[in-house]
Design an enzyme around this catalytic site. Sequence first.
Site, PDB file in Angstrom:
ATOM      1  N   SER A 125       0.803  -1.227   0.000  1.00  0.00           N
ATOM      2  CA  SER A 125       0.000   0.000   0.000  1.00  0.00           C
ATOM      3  C   SER A 125       0.834   1.274   0.000  1.00  0.00           C
ATOM      4  CB  SER A 125      -0.971   0.010   1.178  1.00  0.00           C
ATOM      5  OG  SER A 125      -0.281  -0.130   2.402  1.00  0.00           O
ATOM      6  N   HIS A 178       1.103   5.009   4.327  1.00  0.00           N
ATOM      7  CA  HIS A 178       0.303   5.610   3.259  1.00  0.00           C
ATOM      8  C   HIS A 178       0.711   7.058   3.021  1.00  0.00           C
ATOM      9  CE1 HIS A 178      -3.233   2.558   3.806  1.00  0.00           C
ATOM     10  NE2 HIS A 178      -2.090   1.992   3.480  1.00  0.00           N
TER      11      HIS A 178
END
Length: 206
Positions: A125, A178
């Site tokens: 991610s 992230h």
Amino acid sequence: MDTLTRMKTMPVTLLLIAVNVIVYLLTVLTGMDIWQGNGEKLLHWGANYWPMTMQGQYWRLLTSMFLHAGLWHLFTNMLGLLIAGMFLEPVIRSFRFAAAYILTGIIADFISIWYHRTTVGVGASGAVFGIYGVFLALLTTPLFRPSARYGFLIYVSMFVILNFIVALFAEGIDNAAHLAGFCSGFITGYLYFFTLSKQDGDRLPQ
């Protein structure tokens, strides 16, 4: 553009997805639960963990990007990568795409374990958010035609915003990775702009 032709313009995206899926299947075949990861087993496969990574096992910053803690974890990351790669890789070409993925992923993984020093970290991610950061940065430049730029600008912005909102209310989501991936990708995108031409921008699939 037909499906086969489009696939030929995104070889790195497809290769990265294939590697992630193969590694996931191997972990499952060797005893990993299909729905959720096991920290001890993931460490054996190369998961990211501050005490181990910072004691000379720096390769974990890379290998952890190809490990996932369950099928849903894998699916959501690969779907995000597929959508971004479908549109961005033809524009910046495979070498830049691969470089951005690896660079932002490593940065995201380092920030992740620096912030979560007792947590085992895995997943693509951070790198996927890095790719969206590159895409969003380029969409704010004159690289693309206005008619093509605005629709993608809205989509990518909404993707990023919604994911960050969901992360605020969900457990087990690595916000540090992230954010680090996205910010490093955003900077990379602006650097890439100076290496790209209008002809590159015209390759944005419609």
